[in-house]
Write an enzyme that holds these catalytic residues in place. Structure first.
Site: not given
Length: 527
Positions: A344, A347-348
């Site tokens: 992701c 997200c990261d």
């Protein structure tokens, strides 16, 4: 800090405060501390039940606690909870202020009954769509049970701590200083991990359930549509799912859902579950199906065995188990999952600021990920197995215009390298020459498509060579009484709106099967 429109909206929410709260800040002389102080002062100005204090007692700066005045109930944030976390902030204000949480009473009782001291720390990023569910779950638990404490930490602001703890993905949760889990978690999932007897009690309850007229396996868009259409027929309907929402929970922006110009996956997932709960549907969450047992005779009961040992029976079953991110299946990938290998980028990505990363996959998802990451990281290497990129031309042009991106085509990633604790590089083989080279980097984002969640069905019904459930135009599988819909099937396009339509078709077909093959059902209404 807050514009006039947002202040007006927030003020209307804060009218629901029941008890007085304090916003207790720990700040330094930095710009972020000034931003946080401005935000907290704005919030305090919107309600006479909110008081702003600055103590500078917390070692993490900027940070603040939302405290129920005169009690030891609090929720903490290290950072400025805007972006995806603004909702978490609003909910924390309301819940600490005495507004009742939207949790079933038995779940709240489970939280109250947890014994011991639990000190949770969750590292998140403001661009992470998976983080709010985890943050909000732990926050509400800390409000219900004062022995539970929680602080949500913006990893982008506390890079030294991120590096010291070797955090490579968000959300990452620590309990009493030790790693607890990583990834999206609900209240029920956290309780299940803390309360070891919860799974056994759940299995016992499931064993006592009477057979369903229609049982839906999977809680994504296809499963939700199936459940709604079945329930509207007035028949006994159940849904068993690992997590309600499915792959939608991991989807950032949704702009092709007809009649809705823009939404985000987690918001849509909440709406799906709420719509299903509007009907008398028995939702059994956090349950993994492990075996399908076809009916022993025409019109008989189909069984679905669960990982916890319980078995559910139904006159008809709809399989809507969806799909998951496809893995490279190369040495080092699993070893360094969440230690540099990620799936992701939204997200990261912020955790890799100033670092070198690779994106594996040259379709739309891969190229979009590379474009997004290029604005954060030092360098992006995109690796595509095919001889050319497969993304839309407009995306390719944007990618090629970026100065910190290298594109490798006809490249096969054969290994993920690491030092035992984190990723240090990948090995890429040139499919034309056969030569291999090592690319040094700190992160690998895998974007190579989806894999159907159907391994548990092998040998039971017909699957395609790609592992998809083979269905006809009515959603019927090769097993009588069993239907399927969504990304786990041979439907040619994996889209939310298509999955919903397929789920509706499967439910209507299953109902038609019931009225033609089963004894009249007392609850059934005319088709």
């Amino acid at each position: 800090m807050l514009d006039a429109t947002l202040k007006t909206q927030l003020q209307s929410y804060l009218e629901r405060l029941v008890q007085p709260i304090q916003l207790v800040a720990s700040l330094d002389d930095g710009d972020k501390s000034r931003e946080l102080e401005s935000l907290l002062q704005d919030i305090a100005s919107l309600s006479d039940k909110i008081e702003y204090l600055r103590t500078d007692e917390d070692l993490r700066k900027p940070s603040f606690a939302i405290v129920r005045k005169g009690t030891d109930i609090d929720v903490r944030f290290a950072g400025i909870p805007l972006g995806h976390e603004f909702t978490s902030l609003v909910l924390a204000l309301l819940q600490v202020g005495g507004h009742p949480p939207k949790l079933e009473e038995d779940v709240q009782n489970q939280i109250r009954d947890l014994e011991g001291d639990f000190r949770f720390e969750t590292f998140m990023s403001l661009s992470c769509q998976s983080c709010p569910d985890t943050i909000q779950a732990l926050n509400v638990m800390s409000v219900i049970n004062p022995n539970i404490k929680h602080v949500a930490i913006d990893g982008a602001l506390f890079q030294d701590e991120v590096q010291a703890r070797e955090i490579m993905s968000v959300p990452t949760i620590f309990l009493n200083g030790q790693p607890f889990d990583a990834g999206r978690m609900t209240v029920e999932q956290i309780i299940a991990k803390l309360d070891t007897g919860a799974a056994a009690r759940s299995a016992a309850q499931i064993r006592e359930k009477a057979p369903f007229d229609m049982l839906v396996v999977g809680g994504g868009p296809a499963g939700a549509a199936s459940a709604i259409y079945a329930a509207r027929k007035g028949i006994r309907t159940g849904v068993v799912a690992e997590r309600f929402g499915g792959q939608v929970l991991d989807t950032m922006a949704i702009e092709n859902f007809i009649s809705v110009s823009y939404t985000e996956g987690p918001k849509l997932a909440v709406a799906l579950e709420q719509h299903v709960r509007d009907y008398e549907v028995d939702i059994m969450n956090l349950q993994r199906a492990t075996k399908l047992v076809p009916a022993s005779e025409p019109g008989g009961l189909v069984g679905v065995e669960l990982e916890n040992g319980a078995t559910l029976l139904a006159r008809s079953v709809i399989l809507s188990t969806g799909a998951r991110w496809r893995q490279m299946n190369v040495p080092g990938e699993e070893q360094y999952r969440n230690k540099g290998v990620a799936y992701c980028p939204h997200c990261d990505g912020p955790l890799y600021k100033g670092k070198r990363v690779a994106v594996i996959g040259g379709g739309n998802s891969g190229v979009e990920a590379a474009i997004d990451l290029a604005g954060i990281v030092a360098h992006v290497t995109l690796v595509e197995f095919d001889s050319k990129l497969r993304a839309d031309e407009v995306l390719q042009r944007k990618l090629r215009s970026l100065p910190n991106v290298e594109i490798i085509v006809s490249g096969q990633t054969t290994e993920v390298l690491g030092d035992g604790s984190k990723v240090t590089g990948i090995v890429v083989k040139d499919r034309n020459s056969g030569a291999s080279r090592t690319v040094g980097l700190e992160g690998v984002f895998v974007q190579i498509g989806l894999l159907p969640n159907t391994e548990w069905l092998k040998g039971t019904l017909e699957l395609s060579k790609h592992g998809e459930i083979v269905i006809d135009d009515r959603g019927a599988t090769s097993v009588p009484g069993v239907f399927a819909a969504g990304d786990a099937t041979t439907v040619p396009y994996k889209q939310i709106v298509i999955a919903m339509g397929a789920g509706s078709t499967a439910a209507l077909s299953a109902f038609d099967h019931l009225i033609r093959t089963s004894a009249p059902m007392e609850q059934a209404v005319a088709a």
